[in-house]
Design a protein around this motif. Structure first.
Motif, short mmCIF file in Angstrom:
data_model
loop_
_atom_site.label_atom_id
_atom_site.label_comp_id
_atom_site.label_asym_id
_atom_site.label_seq_id
_atom_site.Cartn_x
_atom_site.Cartn_y
_atom_site.Cartn_z
N LYS A 579 0.83 -1.21 0.00
CA LYS A 579 0.00 0.00 0.00
C LYS A 579 0.86 1.26 0.00
O LYS A 579 0.53 2.26 -0.65
CB LYS A 579 -0.93 0.00 1.21
CG LYS A 579 -2.01 -1.07 1.17
CD LYS A 579 -2.84 -1.08 2.45
CE LYS A 579 -3.87 -2.19 2.41
NZ LYS A 579 -4.65 -2.27 3.68
N SER A 580 1.98 1.22 0.72
CA SER A 580 2.89 2.37 0.75
C SER A 580 3.50 2.62 -0.61
O SER A 580 3.62 3.77 -1.05
CB SER A 580 3.99 2.13 1.79
OG SER A 580 3.44 1.92 3.08
N ILE A 581 3.87 1.56 -1.32
CA ILE A 581 4.44 1.70 -2.66
C ILE A 581 3.41 2.28 -3.62
O ILE A 581 3.70 3.19 -4.40
CB ILE A 581 4.95 0.33 -3.17
CG1 ILE A 581 6.12 -0.14 -2.32
CG2 ILE A 581 5.35 0.41 -4.63
CD1 ILE A 581 6.55 -1.57 -2.59
N VAL A 582 2.19 1.75 -3.57
CA VAL A 582 1.13 2.26 -4.45
C VAL A 582 0.78 3.70 -4.11
O VAL A 582 0.52 4.52 -4.99
CB VAL A 582 -0.11 1.35 -4.35
CG1 VAL A 582 -1.28 1.94 -5.14
CG2 VAL A 582 0.21 -0.05 -4.87
N THR A 583 0.78 4.05 -2.82
CA THR A 583 0.52 5.42 -2.40
C THR A 583 1.55 6.38 -2.98
O THR A 583 1.21 7.44 -3.52
CB THR A 583 0.53 5.53 -0.87
OG1 THR A 583 -0.49 4.69 -0.33
CG2 THR A 583 0.28 6.96 -0.42
N LEU A 584 2.83 6.01 -2.89
CA LEU A 584 3.89 6.84 -3.46
C LEU A 584 3.75 6.93 -4.98
O LEU A 584 4.00 8.00 -5.57
CB LEU A 584 5.25 6.25 -3.09
CG LEU A 584 6.48 7.04 -3.55
CD1 LEU A 584 6.47 8.44 -2.97
CD2 LEU A 584 7.76 6.30 -3.15
N SER A 585 3.34 5.85 -5.63
CA SER A 585 3.14 5.86 -7.08
C SER A 585 2.05 6.84 -7.48
O SER A 585 2.19 7.59 -8.45
CB SER A 585 2.79 4.46 -7.57
OG SER A 585 3.82 3.54 -7.29
N MET A 586 0.94 6.83 -6.73
CA MET A 586 -0.15 7.76 -7.02
C MET A 586 0.30 9.20 -6.86
O MET A 586 -0.04 10.07 -7.68
CB MET A 586 -1.35 7.46 -6.12
CG MET A 586 -2.05 6.15 -6.41
SD MET A 586 -3.60 5.95 -5.49
CE MET A 586 -2.97 5.71 -3.81
N PHE A 587 1.07 9.47 -5.82
CA PHE A 587 1.53 10.84 -5.56
C PHE A 587 2.46 11.32 -6.68
O PHE A 587 2.28 12.43 -7.22
CB PHE A 587 2.26 10.89 -4.22
CG PHE A 587 2.79 12.24 -3.86
CD1 PHE A 587 1.94 13.24 -3.42
CD2 PHE A 587 4.14 12.51 -3.99
CE1 PHE A 587 2.43 14.49 -3.10
CE2 PHE A 587 4.64 13.76 -3.67
CZ PHE A 587 3.79 14.76 -3.22
N ILE A 588 3.44 10.49 -7.06
CA ILE A 588 4.37 10.88 -8.12
C ILE A 588 3.64 11.02 -9.45
O ILE A 588 3.89 11.94 -10.23
CB ILE A 588 5.51 9.85 -8.24
CG1 ILE A 588 6.33 9.86 -6.96
CG2 ILE A 588 6.40 10.16 -9.44
CD1 ILE A 588 7.44 8.82 -6.95
N GLY A 589 2.69 10.11 -9.71
CA GLY A 589 1.95 10.19 -10.96
C GLY A 589 1.10 11.43 -11.07
O GLY A 589 0.93 11.98 -12.16
N ARG A 590 0.55 11.91 -9.94
CA ARG A 590 -0.31 13.10 -9.98
C ARG A 590 0.50 14.39 -10.11
O ARG A 590 0.21 15.23 -10.96
CB ARG A 590 -1.18 13.16 -8.72
CG ARG A 590 -2.07 14.38 -8.64
CD ARG A 590 -2.94 14.51 -9.86
NE ARG A 590 -3.79 15.69 -9.81
CZ ARG A 590 -4.13 16.42 -10.86
NH1 ARG A 590 -3.66 16.11 -12.06
NH2 ARG A 590 -4.92 17.46 -10.73
N VAL A 591 1.52 14.56 -9.26
CA VAL A 591 2.30 15.80 -9.34
C VAL A 591 3.20 15.80 -10.57
O VAL A 591 3.63 16.87 -11.03
CB VAL A 591 3.14 16.02 -8.06
CG1 VAL A 591 2.24 16.09 -6.85
CG2 VAL A 591 4.18 14.92 -7.90
N GLY A 592 3.50 14.62 -11.10
CA GLY A 592 4.34 14.53 -12.29
C GLY A 592 5.77 14.22 -11.93
O GLY A 592 6.36 14.88 -11.06
N SER A 593 6.34 13.23 -12.58
CA SER A 593 7.73 12.86 -12.31
C SER A 593 8.69 13.99 -12.66
O SER A 593 9.69 14.21 -11.98
CB SER A 593 8.09 11.59 -13.08
OG SER A 593 7.80 11.73 -14.47
N VAL A 594 8.37 14.74 -13.72
CA VAL A 594 9.23 15.87 -14.11
C VAL A 594 9.14 16.97 -13.06
O VAL A 594 10.16 17.55 -12.66
CB VAL A 594 8.82 16.40 -15.49
CG1 VAL A 594 9.63 17.65 -15.85
CG2 VAL A 594 9.01 15.33 -16.55
N THR A 595 7.91 17.27 -12.59
CA THR A 595 7.74 18.29 -11.56
C THR A 595 8.47 17.91 -10.28
O THR A 595 9.12 18.75 -9.64
CB THR A 595 6.25 18.48 -11.25
OG1 THR A 595 5.57 18.86 -12.45
CG2 THR A 595 6.03 19.57 -10.21
#
Length: 619
Positions: A579-595
């Motif tokens: 769940k922690s890994i998926v949570t971090l994935s959602m956060f990075i995906g929303r703010v953008g990896s470039v951002t």
């Protein structure tokens, strides 16, 4: 009617005397004004500290009353505490007015606070005088038959609005302090996620009265703010109306962006923003012209509320036979309209829209697809479709290159995805449906898969070929400046045009008689590379922490990173680490990896020199 000469003389004498007295008053108290100004400077830090303390007390009191089941004696004690907090704000506001020499400007900059205090003061005065009949009339509409309870309710509303106003008033200060747009974007999302998780841990947000654990609350809050839609507990049955309302607010904030909301209301209830703050917001909103930043924010919020209102009407009419109670139907309509436009995928039905009453309901399907497409096009594209290209001196219907690429790529993905899904599932998952229903279900899956997360079919029952199609559509996602995620349609379009240009042996990427800058190509390549690296890393970590089928884990990670929200039914089975890994994935995906990379990368000044060129064999 004409005045007599005697009355005119008396009038003139009174006016002259008044002016003399006013002039004398101003001269006598000019020194006092200077002393008050100096004293106000010395007292300002104490005023801010007291205001912050009262705001924290108000927030704690509201959380205690709304989120916890307090005993009767504590409820009454908390009500008196709220009155004390209001009196504290009232005394603080009057003190600020007394100690400042610019009273009118202070009232204008704190107009909402002054208005709320005035209304609450009048209500309290009427209550003390026993003139409470008018309050009981309004209280009957809220099912409150006691004046004291109504006054307590109004106090809570005042404190809620005041806390919101105080937070919003601080946004221009935070903007002026932090000049790095990427860090503010990342920080704002992180803050609202943590605050949302804290709210979802309150006992009264869940039906069992236990609240969510920290891991589940953080997962749910991240999924809502990042408009993903993955859930570890059933939104329809596990949360109370309060819990669902918190999720709805988090979806709306995450869909539009916290900075957009805060800036809009800060301009209305506080001083206007300075040049530096406008330049900062220009970078946040990707606006070319700083003076149009506020207009851009107004357009974003206005378009959002208008489209969501259209969605509410569509859902309300579509569920007339399914939800007979008007109030209940309106609640479900509002929730799904916001969730669909923000491409969140949260639903107040246990199986999303997969039950026959929704899956085969043409009104529900059309409304949802319309909301998803409009929300995924991006505010820049929507406004250009409505008003024309703003960069052209003559406003006509010739669209910009960005809008053309968005429309063409979106159309190809929708049609191509629907054709492939229908071809793969025609005699499999769709074999028991009529032809018209097959077409509607195939089109719906193609649209929702790219970022929305609603489903009208059992995702776990799809063939492996369809799952690969879903993975492709999910990772591409929506368009820039939209409520959706993914690596964006224009990123794929620019990369494909670059590939075609390289194959044809051309040195520049040209399309529609326009040349795409190299900086845009580099950004697209960076976004694609970082997304691929994140997907590889997080998928590998999930295979280490979870004992589940690889395809299910791959699908879950793609859905999380692209903020889609579709799942093959393993979300609730994930371990704490998963769940922690998926949570971090959602956060990075929303703010953008470039951002995210820009937020922490060390910036290098523009170089005024160039090294000699030397080729490298790459293919």
């Amino acid at each position: 009617m004409k005045f007599s000469k005697e009355l005119k003389k008396i009038y003139i004498k009174l006016v002259v005397r008044w002016r003399r007295l006013y002039k004398k008053y101003r001269n006598d108290f000019r020194g006092v004004e200077v002393e008050l100004y100096d004293l106000n400077d010395r007292l300002r830090p104490y005023f801010r500290g007291l205001s912050l303390s009262l705001m924290l007390l108000a927030l704690a009191s509201l959380v205690g009353s709304f989120g916890f089941e307090l005993p009767t004696e504590y409820q009454r004690l908390n009500s008196y505490l709220e009155f004390v907090i209001v009196l504290g704000f009232f005394g603080l506001f009057l003190s600020r007015i007394f100690f400042t020499s610019q009273r009118l400007q202070l009232i204008k900059s704190h107009l909402l606070e002054a208005l709320l205090l005035s209304l609450l003061a009048v209500a309290s005065l009427f209550y003390l005088l026993g003139i409470d009949s008018i309050f009981l009339v309004w209280g009957s509409l809220l099912d409150i038959d006691n004046t004291f309870r109504l006054l307590v309710f109004l106090t809570k509303i005042y404190l809620i609005l005041l806390v919101v106003a105080k937070v919003i008033q601080a946004s221009p200060i935070l903007i002026s302090v932090q000049r790095h747009p990427a860090r503010v974007i990342v920080g704002s999302f992180a803050f609202i996620i943590l605050f949302g998780a804290f709210l979802l841990m309150m006992p009264l947000t869940t039906v069992d009265g236990q609240g969510l654990s920290f891991v589940n609350a953080l997962f749910t809050s991240t999924s809502a703010v990042c408009v993903t839609g993955l859930i570890v507990v059933d939104t329809a049955t596990h949360f109370t109306t309060l819990g669902q309302s918190i999720i709805l607010v988090l979806i709306q904030l995450g869909g539009l962006g916290i900075i957009t909301f805060a800036t809009l209301f800060a301009i209305f209830i506080s001083d206007r923003l300075g040049v530096g703050q406008m330049m900062f917001l220009r970078d946040v909103l990707s606006e070319d012209r700083a003076h149009e930043t506020f207009s851009t924010i107004k357009r974003i919020v206005g378009l959002t509320f208008f489209v969501e209102a259209v969605g509410v009407v569509g859902y309300y009419l579509s569920w007339e036979g399914v939800l007979p109670d008007p109030g209940n139907r309106l609640y479900h309509s509002v929730f799904h309209a916001v969730s669909a436009f923000c491409n969140a995928g949260f639903s107040t039905f246990s199986n999303s829209l997969a039950d026959p009453a929704n899956a085969l309901n043409a009104g529900v399907n059309i409304t949802t697809m319309f909301m998803i497409i409009v929300g995924g096009l991006g505010f820049t594209t929507i406004w250009e479709l409505v008003r024309g290209n703003p960069r052209r001196k003559i406003r006509n219907r010739k669209w910009s290159l960005h809008t053309r690429l968005v429309l063409i790529t979106t159309g190809l993905l929708i049609v191509g995805g629907a054709v492939m899904i229908l071809a793969l599932e025609w005699n499999h998952t769709l074999q028991d449906y009529a032809t018209s229903d097959k077409l509607m279900l195939g089109l719906f899956q193609s649209i929702t898969t790219r970022t929305a997360g609603f489903n009208t079919l059992d995702i776990g029952a799809l063939t492996d070929g369809t799952t690969v199609v879903f993975l492709t559509l999910m990772v591409i996602g929506a368009s820039p400046a939209s409520t959706g995620g993914g690596i964006k349609t224009t990123t794929i379009a620019v990369l494909m045009l670059t590939v075609i240009t390289t194959i044809r042996g051309k040195s520049r990427v040209e399309v529609a008689k326009k040349t795409i800058p190299r900086s845009t190509i580099y950004t697209a390549m960076t976004a694609f590379t970082l997304a691929a690296a994140c997907l590889f890393l997080f998928t590998m970590l999930l295979t280490i922490t979870e004992d589940l089928p690889f395809l299910d884990l791959l699908f879950e990670e793609f859905s999380a990173f692209a903020t889609v929200g579709l799942s093959r039914g393993i979300t609730s089975d994930l371990s704490t680490a998963g769940k922690s890994i998926v949570t971090l994935s959602m956060f990075i995906g929303r703010v953008g990896s470039v951002t995210l990379a820009l937020a922490f990368a060390k910036r290098v000044d523009k170089q005024q020199y160039q090294y000699p060129k030397e080729s490298v064999i790459v293919a």
